[in-house]
Design a protein around this motif. Structure first.
Motif, PDB file in Angstrom:
ATOM      1  N   THR A 128       0.822  -1.212   0.000  1.00 32.21           N
ATOM      2  CA  THR A 128       0.000   0.000   0.000  1.00 32.21           C
ATOM      3  C   THR A 128       0.853   1.258   0.000  1.00 32.21           C
ATOM      4  N   TYR A 155      -2.106   6.010  -1.768  1.00 35.66           N
ATOM      5  CA  TYR A 155      -3.409   6.575  -2.116  1.00 35.66           C
ATOM      6  C   TYR A 155      -3.422   8.098  -2.200  1.00 35.66           C
ATOM      7  N   ARG A 161      -0.498   7.199  -6.954  1.00 39.06           N
ATOM      8  CA  ARG A 161      -1.700   7.082  -7.793  1.00 39.06           C
ATOM      9  C   ARG A 161      -1.347   6.646  -9.213  1.00 39.06           C
ATOM     10  N   LEU A 176      -6.437  -0.665  -2.126  1.00 35.70           N
ATOM     11  CA  LEU A 176      -7.144   0.461  -1.507  1.00 35.70           C
ATOM     12  C   LEU A 176      -7.825   0.033  -0.209  1.00 35.70           C
ATOM     13  N   SER A 179      -5.398  -0.193   2.602  1.00 33.96           N
ATOM     14  CA  SER A 179      -4.708   1.049   2.947  1.00 33.96           C
ATOM     15  C   SER A 179      -5.332   1.719   4.162  1.00 33.96           C
ATOM     16  N   LEU A 181      -6.659   4.666   5.021  1.00 35.22           N
ATOM     17  CA  LEU A 181      -7.183   5.832   4.319  1.00 35.22           C
ATOM     18  C   LEU A 181      -7.581   6.916   5.325  1.00 35.22           C
ATOM     19  N   ILE A 192     -13.052   5.482  -1.100  1.00 37.71           N
ATOM     20  CA  ILE A 192     -12.546   4.515  -2.086  1.00 37.71           C
ATOM     21  C   ILE A 192     -13.152   4.745  -3.464  1.00 37.71           C
ATOM     22  N   LEU A 195     -11.549   7.731  -4.986  1.00 35.72           N
ATOM     23  CA  LEU A 195     -10.174   7.415  -5.383  1.00 35.72           C
ATOM     24  C   LEU A 195     -10.151   6.606  -6.677  1.00 35.72           C
ATOM     25  N   LYS A 196     -11.073   5.669  -6.807  1.00 36.16           N
ATOM     26  CA  LYS A 196     -11.143   4.864  -8.031  1.00 36.16           C
ATOM     27  C   LYS A 196     -11.475   5.741  -9.242  1.00 36.16           C
TER      28      LYS A 196
END
Length: 273
Positions: A128, A155, A161, A176, A179, A181, A192, A195-196
């Motif tokens: 991660t 992340y 990224r 993810l 991670s 976060l 998430i 982020l995706k």
């Protein structure tokens, strides 16, 4: 059988696995690595008790490993304190020397840093996190002291990224979810799904930018380094200060030379892989 027989190295109730992952898993080797990882910038010298606690081992188990590392020259004992020796660098630099094209990449990074007057780095993905394998600092722009071997969460870093964008969807989802976060600044994206969506955009445009998500005042721009098959194997970035170069200005001025430098390194990688 390759696995060691059970011993008293792992204290009961410390979260250690009760079963060997497989017949090829060498527990003593894994424990030795946990002792080495117990040392860091915040804890460069520790007592036996501290190392045992940090590595999840009993004092007896940690002592055996430490004395072995002392005998091999990787650790030195100074009274009650233990600390790593410079010989430990042999383990990390074995990775860099096994991939000689990084040496060819450094002049390109130095030229890029001189052109844009900002720091330039290359990192790879490890779980991660990203791990710095090359760095050309222009000036100190972060409170975090970065050098070869430094780690940052993937992340919320621009290189992270870019590297995440190179993963298959199922692997991206796994990383993810594994991670931590958390919001490192008020701008950090931690959702998430969001982020995706950002990573999907990075896949399309071929580069990533972070605007003060990792640290207040830090902006960075990253591009992928690919192997002959087109797979993303590393990321290269330029980092700057938001009060000197805005995110928009960084894209306008620095993205073309960054992409050009990353393509040059990718071409060299293609000739050697």
């Amino acid at each position: 059988m390759a696995s060691d027989a059970p011993d008293d190295s792992t204290a009961p109730g410390n979260g250690a696995p009760t079963e060997k992952p497989s017949d090829s898993y060498v527990q003593s080797f894994a424990r030795g690595l946990s002792v080495i990882r117990a040392f860091n910038a915040q804890h460069p010298a520790q007592t036996l008790t501290e190392i045992a606690q940090a590595s999840g081992l009993t004092r007896a188990g940690a002592r055996r490993i430490l004395l072995t590392l002392v005998g091999l020259g990787y650790v030195q004992a100074d009274g009650r304190l233990f600390r790593l020796t410079p010989k430990i660098l042999d383990l990390g630099f074995a990775y860099l020397t096994s991939m000689p094209f990084w040496n060819l990449a450094e002049p390109i990074m130095e030229a890029l840093s001189q052109q844009v007057h900002e720091s330039c780095s290359i990192s790879v993905l490890d779980g991660t996190e990203i791990v710095y394998v090359l760095r050309v600092p222009a000036r100190k722009i972060m409170t975090i002291n970065l050098s070869i071997g430094s780690r940052l969460p993937a992340y919320c870093s621009s290189m992270g990224r870019v590297l995440l964008a190179g993963l298959p969807d199922d692997e991206l989802d796994r990383v993810l979810r594994a991670s931590d976060l958390r919001a490192r600044t008020r701008r950090t994206v931690t959702d998430i799904d969001q982020l995706k969506a950002i990573i999907a955009t990075i896949r399309q445009q071929g580069w990533a930018q972070i605007d003060q998500e990792l640290e207040e005042g830090l902006v960075s721009l990253s591009a992928p380094i690919r192997n002959r098959a087109g797979q993303v194997i590393a990321a290269m970035n330029i980092s700057g200060q938001a009060n000197r170069t805005s995110a928009e200005e960084m894209v306008r001025r620095f993205l073309p030379p960054l992409l050009e430098a990353a393509d040059k390194i990718s071409s060299m990688v293609g000739l050697r892989t």
